[in-house]
Scaffold this motif. Structure first.
Motif, PDB file in Angstrom:
ATOM      1  N   TYR A  58      -3.887  -6.373   2.659  1.00 39.26           N
ATOM      2  CA  TYR A  58      -3.548  -5.301   1.715  1.00 39.26           C
ATOM      3  C   TYR A  58      -4.370  -5.528   0.446  1.00 39.26           C
ATOM      4  CZ  TYR A  58       0.261  -4.156   4.853  1.00 39.26           C
ATOM      5  OH  TYR A  58       0.990  -3.788   5.955  1.00 39.26           O
ATOM      6  N   GLU A  84      -4.912   2.096  -6.357  1.00 38.11           N
ATOM      7  CA  GLU A  84      -4.717   3.517  -6.067  1.00 38.11           C
ATOM      8  C   GLU A  84      -3.327   3.967  -6.509  1.00 38.11           C
ATOM      9  OE1 GLU A  84      -5.411   3.791  -1.895  1.00 38.11           O
ATOM     10  OE2 GLU A  84      -7.580   4.074  -2.092  1.00 38.11           O
ATOM     11  N   LYS A 107      -0.070   3.827   1.858  1.00 44.60           N
ATOM     12  CA  LYS A 107      -0.202   4.295   3.245  1.00 44.60           C
ATOM     13  C   LYS A 107      -1.005   3.267   4.034  1.00 44.60           C
ATOM     14  CE  LYS A 107      -4.271   7.207   2.350  1.00 44.60           C
ATOM     15  NZ  LYS A 107      -4.815   8.582   2.466  1.00 44.60           N
ATOM     16  N   SER A 108      -0.629   3.071   5.279  1.00 42.28           N
ATOM     17  CA  SER A 108      -1.309   2.088   6.110  1.00 42.28           C
ATOM     18  C   SER A 108      -2.712   2.566   6.461  1.00 42.28           C
ATOM     19  CB  SER A 108      -0.510   1.839   7.392  1.00 42.28           C
ATOM     20  OG  SER A 108       0.685   1.147   7.101  1.00 42.28           O
ATOM     21  N   SER A 109      -3.663   1.666   6.367  1.00 40.70           N
ATOM     22  CA  SER A 109      -5.057   1.985   6.656  1.00 40.70           C
ATOM     23  C   SER A 109      -5.337   1.853   8.150  1.00 40.70           C
ATOM     24  CB  SER A 109      -5.971   1.034   5.885  1.00 40.70           C
ATOM     25  OG  SER A 109      -5.904  -0.275   6.446  1.00 40.70           O
ATOM     26  N   PRO A 110      -6.446   2.397   8.641  1.00 40.68           N
ATOM     27  CA  PRO A 110      -6.799   2.229  10.060  1.00 40.68           C
ATOM     28  C   PRO A 110      -6.875   0.759  10.474  1.00 40.68           C
ATOM     29  CG  PRO A 110      -8.159   3.927   9.065  1.00 40.68           C
ATOM     30  CD  PRO A 110      -7.382   3.296   7.950  1.00 40.68           C
ATOM     31  N   GLN A 111      -7.390  -0.106   9.609  1.00 40.11           N
ATOM     32  CA  GLN A 111      -7.486  -1.522   9.960  1.00 40.11           C
ATOM     33  C   GLN A 111      -6.105  -2.143  10.101  1.00 40.11           C
ATOM     34  OE1 GLN A 111     -10.446  -4.577   8.332  1.00 40.11           O
ATOM     35  NE2 GLN A 111      -8.633  -5.078   7.154  1.00 40.11           N
ATOM     36  N   GLN A 112      -5.201  -1.799   9.196  1.00 39.85           N
ATOM     37  CA  GLN A 112      -3.845  -2.336   9.266  1.00 39.85           C
ATOM     38  C   GLN A 112      -3.138  -1.862  10.532  1.00 39.85           C
ATOM     39  OE1 GLN A 112      -2.775  -0.733   5.502  1.00 39.85           O
ATOM     40  NE2 GLN A 112      -3.675  -2.431   4.348  1.00 39.85           N
ATOM     41  N   THR A 142       0.836  -1.191   0.000  1.00 36.47           N
ATOM     42  CA  THR A 142       0.000   0.000   0.000  1.00 36.47           C
ATOM     43  C   THR A 142       0.871   1.242   0.000  1.00 36.47           C
ATOM     44  OG1 THR A 142      -1.744   1.160   1.214  1.00 36.47           O
ATOM     45  CG2 THR A 142      -0.093   0.029   2.512  1.00 36.47           C
ATOM     46  N   GLN A 186      -5.912  -0.960  -2.828  1.00 39.91           N
ATOM     47  CA  GLN A 186      -4.767  -0.141  -2.442  1.00 39.91           C
ATOM     48  C   GLN A 186      -3.691  -0.150  -3.526  1.00 39.91           C
ATOM     49  OE1 GLN A 186      -3.905  -1.812   1.507  1.00 39.91           O
ATOM     50  NE2 GLN A 186      -4.819   0.013   2.408  1.00 39.91           N
ATOM     51  N   ASP A 192       2.999   1.380  10.488  1.00 38.19           N
ATOM     52  CA  ASP A 192       1.893   2.296  10.801  1.00 38.19           C
ATOM     53  C   ASP A 192       2.161   3.694  10.259  1.00 38.19           C
ATOM     54  OD1 ASP A 192       0.786   0.210  12.205  1.00 38.19           O
ATOM     55  OD2 ASP A 192       1.198   1.050  14.195  1.00 38.19           O
ATOM     56  N   ASP A 207       3.272   6.509   5.004  1.00 34.98           N
ATOM     57  CA  ASP A 207       2.247   7.276   4.294  1.00 34.98           C
ATOM     58  C   ASP A 207       2.940   8.193   3.294  1.00 34.98           C
ATOM     59  OD1 ASP A 207       0.168   8.798   3.362  1.00 34.98           O
ATOM     60  OD2 ASP A 207      -0.428   9.607   5.315  1.00 34.98           O
TER      61      ASP A 207
END
Length: 498
Positions: free
Chosen positions: A320, A327, A180-185, A178, A324, A286, A289
């Motif tokens: 992932y 994008e 950028k790391s997502s909130p779930q990750q 990805t 992502q 984390d 980004d």
């Protein structure tokens, strides 16, 4: 070519003595970097591929260490005849900053105290890891990598390379990753960290002279491993089968095979990984980004990259997910940056980049076979004016290490070629001018010409380098037979060539 192992390998060490500026603003050093290499670096030093490891990987990516039963973590991808063919490429893999397999990390000795850093180790980022890798690549004398690749956290490093050092690689192959790391990750990483830090043996990270927080690290690994699999793969592998029993126990011991499997994964992991490193590396993930917490768009973040991309996603990856990767592709396409998008079709989940070497080899080999002369030519080469003395030409050849130099007249128009053999002949026979010794009828290549086309010229004329010229015969670079013949692959012909 039949696939083979790289055989026995050894981990090497490189010392970075000066302190480096971390993204946090702190300065840190010295740093020891553990790394391994496979294959041979060619004379031009342009066949090097940097493989960046995932979260729990290390520098030992391929082959065997003396006494080991299992090979390196990406052995099915690195070696003769494999996706990263060590008959063609010089493959490099280093343990990341903050790791626990030879590169300086929390368990390393702090030279100021003589004790392990523990939590005195600074918080690091993916960008910091890449900065250390760049120091290693500079140490190896490589000005430009042929490719940078990696899966998961390794894919983040590959993307960061393209952004931070846009001139330092020709190709970027991020896999199952990805921008950028997502909130779930981040949430999954935080649960894993809390498992470690809740273990009574963690002791604020100061456990190196006592019992480590094994239970916490084991639980963190179990949580993480669930995210690497898919529901389908778990159903196929385990179902609801019981472990070594016929009936439910009606207590909280191990009933199901999947429970036993996760406990095994957790128990084996604590034997090879440092809990504090797990904290630091997941935190670096984390923080990753490319948009700098929304300060810029992803399109803007990728606007200055110079390399070509192959972005690979996995159909069953829910850690992932494919959107992502897409994008990243859309952001690159909006900047007219050359990019291909491919998918590994697998039920294995996120771990498929480690478990599907056949598909991945096909995707990578096909991608790399589509390169043209512009992707591999040496642009910054010295040119010899036709009025230059033989002595000056010899000095320039010695200083650059090149054995072929184009001879030009005004406006860099090609008029001939001299070789090291020509210089030797001139000295032996007392020639006084370049025009007496240079080759005037020069076979050339163009920037957009296919690799196989140029290789055919080299082989049929028994030559080892070609000047690359534009439509007005102005010299823009040089290509050598070394890298070209390695890249020519009959199994993956370039479209538009015989």
């Amino acid at each position: 070519m039949q696939e083979a192992s790289v055989g026995y390998t050894q981990t090497k060490k490189h010392q970075i003595k000066e302190k480096i500026q971390l993204e946090s603003g702190k300065k840190f050093g010295p740093i020891e970097v553990a790394y391994e290499t496979y294959g041979t670096l060619n004379q031009e030093k342009n066949n090097a591929i940097l493989v960046c490891h995932p979260l729990t990987g290390d520098a030992h990516a391929a082959g065997y260490h003396e006494g080991d039963q299992d090979p390196g973590w990406w052995d099915n991808m690195i070696g003769p005849g494999k996706a990263f063919d060590t008959e063609k490429y010089y493959v490099i893999c280093s343990n990341v900053l903050g790791g626990c397999k030879g590169t300086t990390g929390p368990k390393s000795t702090n030279p100021e105290t003589g004790e392990p850093y523990a939590l005195d180790f600074p918080v690091i980022t993916i960008k910091d890891m890449v900065k250390v890798q760049k120091k290693l690549i500079d140490h190896l004398g490589i000005n430009k990598l042929f490719a940078v690749t990696g899966g998961s956290m390794g894919g983040m490093q590959a993307l960061q390379w393209a952004v931070t050092y846009p001139e330092a690689q020709k190709f970027c192959i991020p896999i199952a990753t990805t921008a950028k790391s997502s909130p779930q990750q981040i949430a999954f990483n935080e649960v894993g960290r809390r498992a470690i830090m809740s273990d009574p043996n963690w002791n604020q990270g100061n456990y190196y002279d006592q019992e480590p927080p094994k239970n916490g690290l084991s639980l963190a690994r179990m949580i993480g491993h669930i995210t690497y699999l898919s529901e389908r793969s778990m159903r196929k592998k385990f179902g609801r089968r019981l472990q070594d029993k016929k009936d439910l126990s009606f207590d909280f011991t191990t009933d199901f095979e999947v429970e036993s499997y996760l406990k095994y994964k957790g128990k084996s992991f604590v034997k090879r990984f440092d809990p504090n490193s797990y904290l630091y590396l997941t935190r670096a993930i984390d923080y990753f980004d490319l948009t700098d917490e929304g300060e810029r768009t992803l399109t803007e973040a990728l606007s200055k990259v110079k390399c070509k991309f192959l972005v690979v996603a996995i159909t069953s990856d829910w850690l992932y997910p494919r959107y992502q990767s897409k994008e990243i592709v859309r952001a690159l396409e909006s900047q007219d940056i050359e990019v291909e998008y491919s998918e590994i079709r697998s039920s294995y989940g996120h771990d498929a980049f480690l478990l599907e070497p056949g598909q991945l080899k096909h995707l990578i080999s096909s991608f790399l076979s589509k390169i043209t002369v512009s992707d591999v030519l040496q642009r910054d080469i010295p040119l010899i004016n036709k009025d230059t003395s033989i002595q000056k030409a010899a000095e320039k050849m010695i200083n650059t290490g090149l054995t072929h130099l184009p001879v030009v007249e005004d406006s860099n128009k090609l008029v001939g070629l001299i070789t090291a053999w020509d210089i030797s002949k001139a000295v032996a026979e007392n020639h006084e001018s370049l025009e007496e010794i240079m080759t005037e009828k020069v076979i050339t290549a163009s920037e957009n010409e296919s690799i196989r086309s140029v290789v055919a010229k080299i082989r049929s004329n028994n030559i080892s380098a070609l000047p690359v010229v534009d439509e007005k015969d102005k010299v823009i670079g040089l290509v050598s037979s070394d890298i070209l013949s390695q890249l020519a692959d009959e199994k993956h012909p370039v479209p538009g060539t015989d």
